[in-house]
Enzyme design. Structure first.
Site, PDB file in Angstrom:
ATOM      1  N   ASP A   1       0.813  -1.184  -0.031  1.00 49.46           N
ATOM      2  CA  ASP A   1      -0.220   0.148  -0.174  1.00 49.46           C
ATOM      3  C   ASP A   1       0.809   1.477   0.092  1.00 49.46           C
ATOM      4  O   ASP A   1       2.243   1.446  -0.587  1.00 49.46           O
ATOM      5  CB  ASP A   1      -1.079   0.203   1.210  1.00 49.46           C
ATOM      6  CG  ASP A   1      -2.670   1.061   0.938  1.00 49.46           C
ATOM      7  OD1 ASP A   1      -2.295   1.499   0.680  1.00 49.46           O
ATOM      8  OD2 ASP A   1      -3.155   0.166   0.994  1.00 49.46           O
TER       9      ASP A   1
ATOM     10  N   SER B   1     -11.098  -1.088  -1.018  1.00 48.47           N
ATOM     11  CA  SER B   1      -9.704  -1.408   0.032  1.00 48.47           C
ATOM     12  C   SER B   1      -9.898  -0.960   1.532  1.00 48.47           C
ATOM     13  O   SER B   1      -9.080  -2.117   2.525  1.00 48.47           O
ATOM     14  CB  SER B   1      -9.068   0.716  -0.256  1.00 48.47           C
ATOM     15  OG  SER B   1      -8.402   0.363  -1.650  1.00 48.47           O
TER      16      SER B   1
ATOM     17  N   HIS C   1      -3.396   5.959   3.510  1.00 53.04           N
ATOM     18  CA  HIS C   1      -4.727   4.680   3.047  1.00 53.04           C
ATOM     19  C   HIS C   1      -3.980   3.481   3.779  1.00 53.04           C
ATOM     20  O   HIS C   1      -4.665   2.677   4.244  1.00 53.04           O
ATOM     21  CB  HIS C   1      -4.423   4.497   2.027  1.00 53.04           C
ATOM     22  CG  HIS C   1      -5.499   3.198   0.387  1.00 53.04           C
ATOM     23  ND1 HIS C   1      -5.069   2.264   0.436  1.00 53.04           N
ATOM     24  CD2 HIS C   1      -6.754   3.716   0.250  1.00 53.04           C
ATOM     25  CE1 HIS C   1      -5.599   1.817  -0.352  1.00 53.04           C
ATOM     26  NE2 HIS C   1      -6.747   2.789  -0.488  1.00 53.04           N
TER      27      HIS C   1
END
Length: 766
Positions: free
Chosen positions: A145, A549, A218
């Site tokens: 990520d 996600s 994220h």
């Protein structure tokens, strides 16, 4: 059988995106023959000439034969056999023509845009069923990520013992990150930027850390969702208050930073997968996706195949391109593809109009400037702008004199939802109502807006607009209600969650399952506000965001729990356990809903159903698969020996005397495509179940109400006397003529009276 809806490529193309990610752009332009681009070169290691002592020498010699100046960015040992480098188009074509080179794949770039779940999934009530912490702490979850914020409380290692002896990874230092940032919880951290820098130049260290540090948020959110430690009193501005913890709170976490401000590059992602396999991860969580391409052209699929062979469970997000059909990413059968559903928690914020009507919405706004409890002037953004798209509240489109001191209604679409609020605020507006359009229907996603704001569905938005257009002096206010739990029905399939059918192999049903992916609370970074906007100076320890996600790491963490309870299970067995125990009805017996349509969802939306981790720990029976089973599946797709070698990393030749069938793959679901006719067509699927529970007899139940197809299972009873015993059965689908684009759905369930081993059926006439 060749896949549907595909285009042919002369040079293999591969692309990667973080889901929540949209626009594609070529990393390089091939129109200028002298302009260099990054290529990933797949080598057939068994064909290395005997004159070379080591395969890297062969790689170097092959590269030098076409370019004196080219340097290797990475050499790959595990995910593939080969290397990445910068070449001109002519050099790439020349290299691909050499003996021993399987393919030369052009890199593409994709741009990055983008507490209650343990209770919702039943993990809080089943401590006695879950594996003990000692076994879970031996499981390592690798997350590809944007990196990690190691100071997050989600990565505290209090109570953790020594790092598992199986771990071979490292904690790399770099900008704003040292080896001391790792601990007994966050046991590894690496970063990969050579591909990125080869195309875009050096990482701008004044804007982002050239290290494993996450400056985006994220990666910290996904890794803490999968395996974050328990943190009491967690919330976002008081919303979703409670104890935040990952699905496998006692598992170890290793992060691999592969995405940067300028995008995510396939050479870097493949290098991270290569290292993760070598480092010894047990689960690989990738909220990543690729373009639609054959499996032998898809580097994530290729890397995932190598991981699967090493016993690593690979979980990927389905994508955020729903509710359109054929919108899935990551459809290789050895990848677990996860769609998104909602929780039973919401954050209501109502719009109250001057005509006395109220409309429900959602918001995570929390600030000192809460609107007064009185009605305020209200204006439609399209009427307060000279731009043709003024209704969208794009940057610089609102006229300050017409919005100052007012609540503004903006339409959803094109630019980020939170940016619209920032635009209204910058123009002097004091509140915003965000209205859905046809594209999003009634799906509501809560945001931590910079000004008092709420999001409403299309129906409510249309009625509010009618009021705005008809009342000469419209007024409104917004009422914030905090956090509400027990929302029903839940879960429902999120509208943004990508849908089937599978455009690469229609005979493999995807997605595999859904998991929580809407309004998820998890760890955040200290370098960015909850909206991610540069103008957002707020800092939070936890943030609430949505997307597949978020659903992907839920399944990654659950897989870690199952791996801890059953360390000898293969990735396919773990996937089977999650799929066959997933549920498709609510407790009241009604079917799972799809928020995009307001109707029952289908296996093209939810796959096998919504995950039920407690049941998955003891599934009774599993559908198991080996690497050779998948290679036989590739033979059924008529892949060439070269194409299969790209995936297998070894010589594998299909047996010309054997009849291969895609329907023989021992998958826990059934996708049946009768083509354009269907009359008297017969399609047979063979399956084998392995007993992983107590001895018992299972009887089959078929539910499929359709005049277009008849289903028969032979035999109808399977008896198991011991553990790991295998029994096979055949399902025969007999079709009738039906109109094109007709779909029928059902289930096959095996039950011993206590456990149900369920598989979805999707039948299509195309």
């Amino acid at each position: 059988m060749k896949p549907l809806k595909m285009q042919s490529f002369t040079i293999s193309l591969f692309s990667i995106l973080l889901l929540g990610v949209c626009h594609v752009s070529r990393a390089t332009l091939a129109s200028n023959k002298e302009k260099k681009a990054t290529y990933i070169v797949h080598m057939s290691k068994p064909e290395m000439p005997a004159s070379f002592e080591h395969h890297t020498h062969w790689y170097e010699s092959s590269l030098k034969s076409v370019s004196d100046s080219a340097q290797m960015l990475y050499t790959y040992e595990n995910a593939i056999h080969g290397f990445s480098t910068r070449l001109t188009l002519a050099e790439a074509k020349l290299l691909e023509s050499q003996p021993g080179i399987l393919s030369v794949m052009l890199e593409l770039r994709y741009e990055l845009h983008t507490t209650r779940t343990p209770e919702f999934l039943g993990l809080d009530k089943s401590a006695d069923l879950l594996p003990q912490s000692d076994s879970v702490s031996e499981v390592i979850i690798g997350v590809l990520d944007t990196g990690v914020w190691p100071e997050s409380k989600s990565f505290l290692d209090t109570g953790f013992g020594p790092v598992p002896s199986s771990w071979k990874g490292e904690c790399e230092s770099g900008t704003n990150f040292t080896t001391k940032n790792c601990n007994r919880k966050l046991i590894g951290a690496r970063f990969f930027a050579r591909g990125y820098e080869a195309t875009l130049g050096p990482v701008d260290e004044s804007k982002e850390s050239k290290s494993p540090r996450d400056d985006d948020g994220h990666g910290t959110h996904t890794s803490s969702t999968a395996g974050g430690s328990s943190v009491a009193d967690a919330s976002l501005f008081g919303y979703a208050a409670g104890t935040a913890r990952g699905m496998a709170a006692r598992a170890r976490v290793a992060v691999y930073k592969v995405c940067w401000v300028g995008g995510c590059f396939s050479s870097d992602i493949l290098a991270a997968m290569d290292k993760a396999i070598d480092d010894g991860v047990n689960v690989l969580s990738m909220s990543l996706g690729g373009s639609m391409s054959y499996y032998y052209r898809d580097s994530v699929a290729i890397g995932a195949f190598a991981a699967m062979e090493k016993g690593i469970f690979v979980s990927c997000s389905a994508g955020n391109a729903g509710p359109s059909s054929y919108s899935l990413s990551n459809v290789a059968p050895w990848i677990t593809t996860v769609g998104a559903g909602t929780l039973d928690r919401d954050f209501p914020a109502f719009v109250s109009l001057g005509n006395g009507k109220n409309y429900s919405g959602v918001s995570l706004y929390k600030g000192d400037a809460i609107l007064p409890g009185k009605l305020l002037p209200f204006v439609y953004a399209g009427n307060a702008s000279n731009a043709t798209n003024g209704n969208l509240c794009m940057m610089g489109t609102l006229i300050p004199e017409q919005v100052a001191g007012k609540i503004v209604l903006c339409d959803r679409g094109v630019n980020p939802r939170v940016q619209k609020g920032a635009v209204v605020k910058a123009a002097g507006g004091i509140g915003m109502v965000l209205s859905n359009t046809d594209a999003n229907g009634e799906e509501l996603v809560a945001d931590a807006h910079l000004l008092p704001a709420t999001a409403v569905g299309k129906k409510g938005g249309d009625e509010i607009k009618n009021y705005l257009f008809s009342d000469p002096k419209p007024t409104a206010t917004i009422l914030f209600e905090g956090t509400k739990v027990g929302i029903q029905p839940s879960p429902v399939v999120a509208a943004f969650s990508s849908r089937g059918p599978n455009s690469i192999t229609p005979d493999i049903l995807k997605p595999d399952m859904i998991a929580p992916g809407v309004n998820i609370l998890a760890g955040w970074v200290g370098s960015a506000g909850p909206t991610g906007l540069a103008t957002d100076g707020r800092r939070v320890e936890f943030n609430i965001i949505s997307g597949t996600s978020m659903s992907c790491p839920h399944v990654s963490g659950l897989a870690a729990l199952i791996k801890a309870a059953h360390p000898d299970w293969s990735p396919a067995a773990i996937k089977s356990a999650l799929m066959t125990t997933a549920y498709v009805t609510y407790k009241n017996g009604n079917k799972l809903q799809d928020v995009a349509t307001g109707k029952d969802s289908t296996p093209f939306d939810h796959g096998a159903g919504h995950v039920d981790p407690v049941s998955a720990l003891n599934p009774g029976l599993v559908y198991d698969l080996t690497a050779d089973d998948y290679l036989n599946f590739l033979c059924a797709l008529n892949y060439s020996a070269t194409e299969i070698t790209s995936l297998a990393r070894r010589k594998f030749t299909c047996d010309a005397s054997k009849k291969y069938s895609v329907t023989d793959l021992n998958y826990p679901s059934f996708a049946v495509n009768f083509g354009s006719g269907g009359a008297d067509a017969v399609i047979k699927h063979s399956r084998t179940l392995t007993n992983v529970g107590a001895p018992g007899t299972y009887k089959v139940l078929i539910t499929l109400q359709s005049p277009g197809v008849k289903v028969a299972v032979e035999p109808e009873t399977l008896s198991f006397r011991q553990a790991n015993e295998k029994k096979s059965y055949t399902v025969t689908f007999t079709g009738s003529s039906m109109p094109a684009d007709t779909n029928s759905f059902g289930r096959i369930e095996w039950s011993n009276g206590k456990q149900i081993v369920g598989s979805p059926i999707a039948v299509s006439w195309t």
